[in-house]
Write a protein that holds these residues in place. Sequence first.
Motif, PDB file in Angstrom:
ATOM      1  N   UNK A  66       0.824  -1.207   0.000  1.00  0.00           N
ATOM      2  CA  UNK A  66       0.000   0.000   0.000  1.00  0.00           C
ATOM      3  C   UNK A  66       0.857   1.256   0.000  1.00  0.00           C
ATOM      4  N   UNK A  67       1.864   1.310   0.865  1.00  0.00           N
ATOM      5  CA  UNK A  67       2.667   2.526   0.942  1.00  0.00           C
ATOM      6  C   UNK A  67       3.660   2.630  -0.204  1.00  0.00           C
ATOM      7  N   UNK A  68       3.953   1.537  -0.872  1.00  0.00           N
ATOM      8  CA  UNK A  68       4.658   1.637  -2.154  1.00  0.00           C
ATOM      9  C   UNK A  68       3.758   2.305  -3.184  1.00  0.00           C
ATOM     10  N   UNK A  69       2.497   1.931  -3.199  1.00  0.00           N
ATOM     11  CA  UNK A  69       1.535   2.560  -4.114  1.00  0.00           C
ATOM     12  C   UNK A  69       1.431   4.061  -3.852  1.00  0.00           C
ATOM     13  N   UNK A  70       1.400   4.424  -2.582  1.00  0.00           N
ATOM     14  CA  UNK A  70       1.195   5.829  -2.209  1.00  0.00           C
ATOM     15  C   UNK A  70       2.454   6.680  -2.364  1.00  0.00           C
ATOM     16  N   UNK A  71       3.600   6.048  -2.502  1.00  0.00           N
ATOM     17  CA  UNK A  71       4.822   6.801  -2.737  1.00  0.00           C
ATOM     18  C   UNK A  71       5.714   7.001  -1.528  1.00  0.00           C
ATOM     19  N   UNK A  72       5.478   6.260  -0.439  1.00  0.00           N
ATOM     20  CA  UNK A  72       6.322   6.247   0.760  1.00  0.00           C
ATOM     21  C   UNK A  72       6.222   7.499   1.621  1.00  0.00           C
ATOM     22  N   UNK A  73       6.403   8.677   1.038  1.00  0.00           N
ATOM     23  CA  UNK A  73       6.452   9.928   1.810  1.00  0.00           C
ATOM     24  C   UNK A  73       5.070  10.570   1.840  1.00  0.00           C
ATOM     25  N   UNK A  74       4.492  10.637   3.027  1.00  0.00           N
ATOM     26  CA  UNK A  74       3.161  11.228   3.185  1.00  0.00           C
ATOM     27  C   UNK A  74       3.241  12.590   3.885  1.00  0.00           C
ATOM     28  N   UNK A  75       4.342  13.294   3.709  1.00  0.00           N
ATOM     29  CA  UNK A  75       4.533  14.582   4.367  1.00  0.00           C
ATOM     30  C   UNK A  75       3.363  15.516   4.097  1.00  0.00           C
ATOM     31  N   UNK A  76       2.832  16.077   5.179  1.00  0.00           N
ATOM     32  CA  UNK A  76       1.748  17.061   5.154  1.00  0.00           C
ATOM     33  C   UNK A  76       0.376  16.467   4.830  1.00  0.00           C
ATOM     34  N   UNK A  77       0.280  15.172   4.686  1.00  0.00           N
ATOM     35  CA  UNK A  77      -1.018  14.564   4.415  1.00  0.00           C
ATOM     36  C   UNK A  77      -1.886  14.588   5.667  1.00  0.00           C
ATOM     37  N   UNK A  78      -3.192  14.652   5.455  1.00  0.00           N
ATOM     38  CA  UNK A  78      -4.189  14.534   6.522  1.00  0.00           C
ATOM     39  C   UNK A  78      -4.913  13.216   6.301  1.00  0.00           C
ATOM     40  N   UNK A  79      -4.871  12.341   7.303  1.00  0.00           N
ATOM     41  CA  UNK A  79      -5.379  10.983   7.137  1.00  0.00           C
ATOM     42  C   UNK A  79      -6.385  10.635   8.227  1.00  0.00           C
ATOM     43  N   UNK A  80      -7.275   9.715   7.897  1.00  0.00           N
ATOM     44  CA  UNK A  80      -8.224   9.172   8.865  1.00  0.00           C
ATOM     45  C   UNK A  80      -8.137   7.652   8.812  1.00  0.00           C
ATOM     46  N   UNK A  81      -7.933   7.043   9.979  1.00  0.00           N
ATOM     47  CA  UNK A  81      -7.921   5.589  10.100  1.00  0.00           C
ATOM     48  C   UNK A  81      -9.241   5.181  10.732  1.00  0.00           C
ATOM     49  N   UNK A  82     -10.251   4.933   9.895  1.00  0.00           N
ATOM     50  CA  UNK A  82     -11.557   4.509  10.397  1.00  0.00           C
ATOM     51  C   UNK A  82     -11.485   3.033  10.796  1.00  0.00           C
ATOM     52  N   UNK A  83     -12.244   2.639  11.811  1.00  0.00           N
ATOM     53  CA  UNK A  83     -12.190   1.268  12.325  1.00  0.00           C
ATOM     54  C   UNK A  83     -10.733   0.920  12.645  1.00  0.00           C
ATOM     55  N   UNK A  84     -10.068   1.761  13.433  1.00  0.00           N
ATOM     56  CA  UNK A  84      -8.611   1.722  13.563  1.00  0.00           C
ATOM     57  C   UNK A  84      -8.078   0.409  14.117  1.00  0.00           C
ATOM     58  N   UNK A  85      -8.791  -0.238  15.027  1.00  0.00           N
ATOM     59  CA  UNK A  85      -8.330  -1.527  15.549  1.00  0.00           C
ATOM     60  C   UNK A  85      -6.975  -1.437  16.206  1.00  0.00           C
ATOM     61  N   UNK A  86      -5.975  -2.070  15.599  1.00  0.00           N
ATOM     62  CA  UNK A  86      -4.616  -2.039  16.142  1.00  0.00           C
ATOM     63  C   UNK A  86      -3.902  -0.723  15.863  1.00  0.00           C
ATOM     64  N   UNK A  87      -4.413   0.055  14.921  1.00  0.00           N
ATOM     65  CA  UNK A  87      -3.760   1.298  14.552  1.00  0.00           C
ATOM     66  C   UNK A  87      -2.634   1.136  13.555  1.00  0.00           C
ATOM     67  N   UNK A  88      -2.498  -0.061  12.980  1.00  0.00           N
ATOM     68  CA  UNK A  88      -1.365  -0.329  12.097  1.00  0.00           C
ATOM     69  C   UNK A  88      -1.310   0.627  10.913  1.00  0.00           C
ATOM     70  N   UNK A  89      -2.448   0.907  10.301  1.00  0.00           N
ATOM     71  CA  UNK A  89      -2.461   1.771   9.124  1.00  0.00           C
ATOM     72  C   UNK A  89      -2.204   3.222   9.496  1.00  0.00           C
ATOM     73  N   UNK A  90      -2.889   3.720  10.502  1.00  0.00           N
ATOM     74  CA  UNK A  90      -2.720   5.111  10.898  1.00  0.00           C
ATOM     75  C   UNK A  90      -1.332   5.414  11.411  1.00  0.00           C
TER      76      UNK A  90
END
Length: 214
Positions: A66-90
């Motif tokens: 997933x983060x290869x798809x997104x380009x690795x660097x998410x500087x300045x991005x605003x993100x929401x981890x819905x149904x966060x669970x373990x928090x791995x994605x957020x």
Amino acid sequence: MRSSKVSPAPRQAARASAPPSAQAGKPKGHAAHEVRIIGGQWRRTRLKVIDKPGLRPTPDRVRETLFNWLGQDLSDWRCVDAFAGTGALGLEAASRGAAHVLMLEQDPALVSALQAHVLRLQAGMVQVQRGDAIAALQRLPAGSVDLVFIDPPFDGPWFESALKAAAAAVPLGGWVYLEAPVAWTDEALGVWGLKLERHLKAGAVHAHLLQRTA
């Protein structure tokens, strides 16, 4: 607009024909007892995970892709981890430079664990909020976030309402990541102005990277 982050990908030759609303059980297996952050400032950090039935952290392989798809660097991005669970994605997004990550989780034990992770990592850019993920997404101003992660329990009725709310929360060119028990098609996603850009099947999980195009 974050559309330049992801390069075009070939369409999947075959996608599941079952309707996205079809109910399916969660993948079988034991809940993970820790999650590893793969990249960014907290790379290789391991965080303990509560052993709860049905808890299904996004596998390392899927997060790395997933983060290869997104380009690795998410500087300045605003993100929401819905149904966060373990928090791995957020937490992965925060590790890779996201300016703000809102984690939404309803289970009080998981909320406490997420808050402990944030404290340990001194992750001031991460906000943990207890409550209904879909209602919280619906309250976000239109186009106010760059990326929404949607990874609900697979046996629940949340997919359509979560996708609708997430699509409204991101701007044109914004991103929605979806994990589901079946593959979603452009035809099904188009009602919310979303288009499938990338797809990966890993075991019982279908991972989708979607872009808002309308």
